[in-house]
Motif scaffolding. Structure first.
Motif, PDB file in Angstrom:
ATOM      1  N   GLY A  18       0.805  -1.213   0.000  1.00 44.10           N
ATOM      2  CA  GLY A  18       0.000   0.000   0.000  1.00 44.10           C
ATOM      3  C   GLY A  18       0.842   1.269   0.000  1.00 44.10           C
ATOM      4  O   GLY A  18       0.541   2.228  -0.709  1.00 44.10           O
ATOM      5  N   LEU A  19       1.914   1.271   0.778  1.00 42.44           N
ATOM      6  CA  LEU A  19       2.777   2.452   0.831  1.00 42.44           C
ATOM      7  C   LEU A  19       3.518   2.665  -0.487  1.00 42.44           C
ATOM      8  O   LEU A  19       3.666   3.806  -0.954  1.00 42.44           O
ATOM      9  N   ALA A  67      -4.344   6.560   3.220  1.00 40.64           N
ATOM     10  CA  ALA A  67      -5.406   5.791   2.575  1.00 40.64           C
ATOM     11  C   ALA A  67      -4.863   4.531   1.915  1.00 40.64           C
ATOM     12  O   ALA A  67      -5.418   3.434   2.086  1.00 40.64           O
ATOM     13  N   THR A  68      -3.788   4.658   1.151  1.00 32.96           N
ATOM     14  CA  THR A  68      -3.245   3.485   0.464  1.00 32.96           C
ATOM     15  C   THR A  68      -2.625   2.501   1.450  1.00 32.96           C
ATOM     16  O   THR A  68      -2.664   1.289   1.237  1.00 32.96           O
ATOM     17  N   GLY A  69      -2.047   3.020   2.556  1.00 36.67           N
ATOM     18  CA  GLY A  69      -1.496   2.125   3.564  1.00 36.67           C
ATOM     19  C   GLY A  69      -2.574   1.294   4.232  1.00 36.67           C
ATOM     20  O   GLY A  69      -2.430   0.070   4.393  1.00 36.67           O
ATOM     21  N   LEU A  70      -3.682   1.942   4.622  1.00 37.87           N
ATOM     22  CA  LEU A  70      -4.786   1.218   5.234  1.00 37.87           C
ATOM     23  C   LEU A  70      -5.452   0.273   4.239  1.00 37.87           C
ATOM     24  O   LEU A  70      -5.848  -0.841   4.587  1.00 37.87           O
ATOM     25  N   TYR A  71      -5.563   0.728   3.002  1.00 34.83           N
ATOM     26  CA  TYR A  71      -6.148  -0.123   1.948  1.00 34.83           C
ATOM     27  C   TYR A  71      -5.285  -1.361   1.725  1.00 34.83           C
ATOM     28  O   TYR A  71      -5.790  -2.483   1.635  1.00 34.83           O
ATOM     29  N   GLY A  72      -3.975  -1.171   1.638  1.00 31.43           N
ATOM     30  CA  GLY A  72      -3.082  -2.300   1.469  1.00 31.43           C
ATOM     31  C   GLY A  72      -3.111  -3.234   2.663  1.00 31.43           C
ATOM     32  O   GLY A  72      -3.055  -4.455   2.519  1.00 31.43           O
ATOM     33  N   LEU A  73      -3.214  -2.674   3.867  1.00 33.17           N
ATOM     34  CA  LEU A  73      -3.288  -3.486   5.080  1.00 33.17           C
ATOM     35  C   LEU A  73      -4.518  -4.390   5.049  1.00 33.17           C
ATOM     36  O   LEU A  73      -4.436  -5.586   5.356  1.00 33.17           O
ATOM     37  N   ALA A  74      -5.659  -3.813   4.665  1.00 34.74           N
ATOM     38  CA  ALA A  74      -6.887  -4.607   4.579  1.00 34.74           C
ATOM     39  C   ALA A  74      -6.782  -5.680   3.493  1.00 34.74           C
ATOM     40  O   ALA A  74      -7.162  -6.840   3.705  1.00 34.74           O
ATOM     41  N   LEU A  75      -6.246  -5.302   2.333  1.00 33.98           N
ATOM     42  CA  LEU A  75      -6.095  -6.269   1.253  1.00 33.98           C
ATOM     43  C   LEU A  75      -5.137  -7.386   1.641  1.00 33.98           C
ATOM     44  O   LEU A  75      -5.343  -8.552   1.283  1.00 33.98           O
TER      45      LEU A  75
END
Length: 241
Positions: A18-19, A67-75
Protein backbone atom coordinates in the motif's frame (compact mmCIF):
# COMPACT_ATOMS: atom_id res chain seq x y z
CA UNK A 1 2.01 -22.70 9.05
CA UNK A 2 -0.69 -21.48 11.51
CA UNK A 3 -3.31 -19.04 10.21
CA UNK A 4 -2.10 -16.41 12.69
CA UNK A 5 1.37 -16.37 11.12
CA UNK A 6 -0.05 -16.31 7.59
CA UNK A 7 -2.32 -13.42 8.52
CA UNK A 8 0.49 -11.39 10.09
CA UNK A 9 2.62 -11.89 6.98
CA UNK A 10 -0.30 -10.82 4.83
CA UNK A 11 -0.84 -7.66 6.85
CA UNK A 12 2.84 -6.75 6.64
CA UNK A 13 2.99 -7.45 2.90
CA UNK A 14 -0.19 -5.45 2.36
CA UNK A 15 1.11 -2.46 4.31
CA UNK A 16 4.35 -2.42 2.30
CA UNK A 17 2.40 -2.78 -0.95
CA UNK A 18 0.00 0.00 0.00
CA UNK A 19 2.78 2.45 0.83
CA UNK A 20 4.66 1.70 -2.39
CA UNK A 21 1.45 2.08 -4.39
CA UNK A 22 0.87 5.39 -2.62
CA UNK A 23 4.33 6.54 -3.65
CA UNK A 24 3.62 5.60 -7.27
CA UNK A 25 0.26 7.38 -7.20
CA UNK A 26 1.83 10.48 -5.64
CA UNK A 27 4.53 10.70 -8.31
CA UNK A 28 2.57 9.69 -11.40
CA UNK A 29 -1.13 10.06 -10.62
CA UNK A 30 -1.56 13.21 -8.56
CA UNK A 31 -0.20 15.60 -11.23
CA UNK A 32 -2.93 14.42 -13.62
CA UNK A 33 -5.59 14.85 -10.93
CA UNK A 34 -4.37 18.41 -10.30
CA UNK A 35 -4.56 19.12 -14.03
CA UNK A 36 -8.11 17.76 -14.21
CA UNK A 37 -9.16 19.87 -11.22
CA UNK A 38 -7.65 22.94 -12.88
CA UNK A 39 -9.73 22.26 -15.99
CA UNK A 40 -12.86 21.91 -13.86
CA UNK A 41 -12.18 25.19 -12.05
CA UNK A 42 -11.39 26.99 -15.29
CA UNK A 43 -14.75 25.95 -16.71
CA UNK A 44 -16.57 28.05 -14.12
CA UNK A 45 -17.34 28.44 -10.43
CA UNK A 46 -18.25 25.27 -8.56
CA UNK A 47 -19.89 24.87 -5.21
CA UNK A 48 -18.65 21.98 -3.10
CA UNK A 49 -20.58 22.64 0.06
CA UNK A 50 -18.35 25.18 1.81
CA UNK A 51 -14.67 25.24 2.56
CA UNK A 52 -12.61 22.10 2.24
CA UNK A 53 -11.96 20.43 5.59
CA UNK A 54 -8.67 19.06 4.27
CA UNK A 55 -6.48 20.99 1.86
CA UNK A 56 -5.55 19.57 -1.51
CA UNK A 57 -1.90 19.39 -0.47
CA UNK A 58 -2.77 17.29 2.58
CA UNK A 59 -5.00 15.03 0.49
CA UNK A 60 -2.26 14.32 -2.05
CA UNK A 61 0.40 13.87 0.62
CA UNK A 62 -0.32 12.46 4.06
CA UNK A 63 -3.91 11.61 3.18
CA UNK A 64 -2.90 9.62 0.13
CA UNK A 65 -0.30 7.52 1.93
CA UNK A 66 -2.63 6.95 4.88
CA UNK A 67 -5.41 5.79 2.57
CA UNK A 68 -3.25 3.48 0.46
CA UNK A 69 -1.50 2.12 3.56
CA UNK A 70 -4.79 1.22 5.23
CA UNK A 71 -6.15 -0.12 1.95
CA UNK A 72 -3.08 -2.30 1.47
CA UNK A 73 -3.29 -3.49 5.08
CA UNK A 74 -6.89 -4.61 4.58
CA UNK A 75 -6.10 -6.27 1.25
CA UNK A 76 -3.13 -8.06 2.82
CA UNK A 77 -5.36 -9.57 5.48
CA UNK A 78 -7.96 -10.65 2.92
CA UNK A 79 -5.23 -12.03 0.68
CA UNK A 80 -3.80 -14.12 3.52
CA UNK A 81 -7.22 -15.59 4.29
CA UNK A 82 -7.82 -16.33 0.59
CA UNK A 83 -4.40 -17.96 0.36
CA UNK A 84 -5.21 -20.17 3.34
CA UNK A 85 -8.52 -21.26 1.83
CA UNK A 86 -7.25 -21.81 -1.71
CA UNK A 87 -3.74 -23.14 -1.06
CA UNK A 88 -4.71 -26.78 -1.62
CA UNK A 89 -6.40 -25.93 -4.91
CA UNK A 90 -3.24 -24.32 -6.28
CA UNK A 91 -1.46 -27.34 -7.68
CA UNK A 92 2.13 -26.52 -6.78
CA UNK A 93 4.45 -27.65 -4.04
CA UNK A 94 5.95 -24.16 -3.72
CA UNK A 95 4.22 -21.81 -1.28
CA UNK A 96 5.88 -18.81 -2.94
CA UNK A 97 4.66 -19.85 -6.39
CA UNK A 98 1.17 -20.37 -5.01
CA UNK A 99 1.17 -16.86 -3.53
CA UNK A 100 2.39 -15.33 -6.80
CA UNK A 101 -0.23 -17.26 -8.78
CA UNK A 102 -2.99 -16.06 -6.48
CA UNK A 103 -1.79 -12.45 -6.67
CA UNK A 104 -1.55 -12.57 -10.48
CA UNK A 105 -5.02 -14.07 -10.81
CA UNK A 106 -6.48 -11.47 -8.48
CA UNK A 107 -4.80 -8.64 -10.38
CA UNK A 108 -6.22 -9.88 -13.66
CA UNK A 109 -9.73 -10.53 -12.39
CA UNK A 110 -10.10 -7.72 -9.89
CA UNK A 111 -8.29 -4.95 -11.76
CA UNK A 112 -7.48 -5.55 -15.42
CA UNK A 113 -10.79 -7.04 -16.59
CA UNK A 114 -12.90 -4.21 -15.06
CA UNK A 115 -10.34 -1.64 -16.29
CA UNK A 116 -10.80 -2.69 -19.91
CA UNK A 117 -14.58 -2.23 -19.69
CA UNK A 118 -14.73 0.70 -17.27
CA UNK A 119 -11.44 2.62 -17.17
CA UNK A 120 -11.35 5.25 -14.41
CA UNK A 121 -12.06 8.89 -15.15
CA UNK A 122 -10.41 11.92 -13.49
CA UNK A 123 -12.35 14.57 -11.55
CA UNK A 124 -14.88 16.62 -13.55
CA UNK A 125 -15.61 13.67 -15.85
CA UNK A 126 -18.84 11.73 -15.44
CA UNK A 127 -22.53 12.44 -14.98
CA UNK A 128 -23.57 12.49 -11.28
CA UNK A 129 -27.00 11.20 -12.30
CA UNK A 130 -25.54 7.86 -13.44
CA UNK A 131 -23.24 7.23 -10.49
CA UNK A 132 -25.44 4.45 -9.08
CA UNK A 133 -25.67 2.65 -12.43
CA UNK A 134 -21.92 3.00 -12.98
CA UNK A 135 -21.14 1.66 -9.51
CA UNK A 136 -23.36 -1.39 -9.94
CA UNK A 137 -21.96 -2.07 -13.40
CA UNK A 138 -18.39 -1.79 -12.15
CA UNK A 139 -19.03 -4.20 -9.27
CA UNK A 140 -20.59 -6.61 -11.76
CA UNK A 141 -17.46 -6.32 -13.92
CA UNK A 142 -15.28 -7.12 -10.89
CA UNK A 143 -17.36 -10.18 -10.05
CA UNK A 144 -17.29 -11.41 -13.64
CA UNK A 145 -13.54 -10.79 -13.83
CA UNK A 146 -13.00 -13.11 -10.87
CA UNK A 147 -15.36 -15.65 -12.45
CA UNK A 148 -13.30 -15.46 -15.65
CA UNK A 149 -10.10 -16.25 -13.76
CA UNK A 150 -11.79 -19.13 -11.94
CA UNK A 151 -13.15 -20.45 -15.25
CA UNK A 152 -9.64 -20.38 -16.69
CA UNK A 153 -8.34 -22.40 -13.73
CA UNK A 154 -11.12 -24.97 -14.03
CA UNK A 155 -10.65 -25.29 -17.79
CA UNK A 156 -6.90 -25.83 -17.37
CA UNK A 157 -7.48 -28.76 -15.01
CA UNK A 158 -9.40 -30.67 -17.67
CA UNK A 159 -6.25 -31.07 -19.80
CA UNK A 160 -3.13 -33.16 -19.26
CA UNK A 161 -0.41 -31.31 -21.19
CA UNK A 162 1.00 -27.83 -20.76
CA UNK A 163 -0.05 -26.44 -24.15
CA UNK A 164 -3.54 -27.89 -23.82
CA UNK A 165 -3.90 -26.45 -20.33
CA UNK A 166 -2.77 -23.02 -21.56
CA UNK A 167 -5.18 -23.15 -24.50
CA UNK A 168 -8.11 -24.29 -22.37
CA UNK A 169 -7.41 -21.62 -19.75
CA UNK A 170 -7.22 -18.88 -22.38
CA UNK A 171 -10.45 -19.97 -24.05
CA UNK A 172 -12.29 -20.29 -20.74
CA UNK A 173 -11.12 -16.85 -19.66
CA UNK A 174 -11.95 -15.13 -22.95
CA UNK A 175 -15.39 -16.75 -23.12
CA UNK A 176 -16.48 -15.26 -19.79
CA UNK A 177 -14.85 -11.88 -20.47
CA UNK A 178 -16.48 -11.63 -23.91
CA UNK A 179 -19.95 -12.41 -22.57
CA UNK A 180 -19.44 -9.97 -19.70
CA UNK A 181 -18.38 -7.13 -21.96
CA UNK A 182 -21.32 -7.74 -24.28
CA UNK A 183 -23.90 -7.83 -21.48
CA UNK A 184 -22.64 -4.99 -19.31
CA UNK A 185 -23.79 -1.46 -20.22
CA UNK A 186 -21.43 1.09 -21.72
CA UNK A 187 -20.94 4.60 -20.34
CA UNK A 188 -19.33 7.26 -22.50
CA UNK A 189 -19.46 10.46 -20.47
CA UNK A 190 -16.09 12.03 -21.30
CA UNK A 191 -16.62 15.50 -22.81
CA UNK A 192 -15.25 15.93 -26.29
CA UNK A 193 -13.32 18.97 -25.07
CA UNK A 194 -11.45 17.05 -22.36
CA UNK A 195 -7.77 16.56 -23.34
CA UNK A 196 -7.28 13.01 -24.61
CA UNK A 197 -3.66 12.91 -23.48
CA UNK A 198 -4.57 13.85 -19.92
CA UNK A 199 -7.33 11.24 -19.86
CA UNK A 200 -4.98 8.53 -21.14
CA UNK A 201 -2.20 9.45 -18.72
CA UNK A 202 -4.60 9.46 -15.78
CA UNK A 203 -5.95 6.02 -16.66
CA UNK A 204 -2.49 4.54 -17.17
CA UNK A 205 -1.26 5.93 -13.86
CA UNK A 206 -4.35 4.53 -12.11
CA UNK A 207 -3.72 1.11 -13.60
CA UNK A 208 -0.03 1.38 -12.72
CA UNK A 209 -0.90 2.06 -9.08
CA UNK A 210 -2.93 -1.16 -8.92
CA UNK A 211 -0.21 -3.15 -10.69
CA UNK A 212 2.38 -1.88 -8.18
CA UNK A 213 0.05 -2.75 -5.30
CA UNK A 214 -0.70 -6.33 -6.32
CA UNK A 215 2.77 -7.09 -7.66
CA UNK A 216 4.39 -5.90 -4.44
CA UNK A 217 1.82 -7.75 -2.34
CA UNK A 218 2.43 -11.01 -4.19
CA UNK A 219 6.22 -10.74 -4.19
CA UNK A 220 6.46 -9.65 -0.56
CA UNK A 221 4.07 -12.33 0.68
CA UNK A 222 5.91 -14.96 -1.33
CA UNK A 223 9.22 -13.80 0.16
CA UNK A 224 7.80 -13.94 3.68
CA UNK A 225 6.61 -17.50 3.08
CA UNK A 226 10.00 -18.67 1.83
CA UNK A 227 11.88 -20.37 4.70
CA UNK A 228 15.34 -19.09 5.50
CA UNK A 229 18.11 -21.51 4.69
CA UNK A 230 21.12 -22.03 6.90
CA UNK A 231 24.37 -21.26 5.04
CA UNK A 232 26.22 -24.39 3.95
CA UNK A 233 29.34 -23.44 5.89
CA UNK A 234 27.50 -22.52 9.08
CA UNK A 235 28.12 -24.90 11.98
CA UNK A 236 25.21 -27.04 13.02
CA UNK A 237 23.81 -26.15 16.40
CA UNK A 238 22.79 -29.08 18.59
CA UNK A 239 20.56 -28.74 21.56
CA UNK A 240 21.11 -31.17 24.40
CA UNK A 241 19.01 -31.70 27.45
Amino acid sequence: MPLKHLLLRGLLAGLIAGLLAGGFAHLFGEPHIDAAIAIEEAAGPHTHGGEELVSRGTQSGIGLFLATGLYGLALGGIFAVAYTLLRRRLHTTSDARAALTLAAGTLIGLVIVPFVKYPPNPPAVGDPATIDQRTIAYLAAVALGLVAVWSAALAARTQNTDWRRATAATLGFLAVVTVAHLLLPTFDEVPATFPATLLWNFRISSLGTQVVLWTTLGLTYAALLTPRRRPADAPEVKVTA
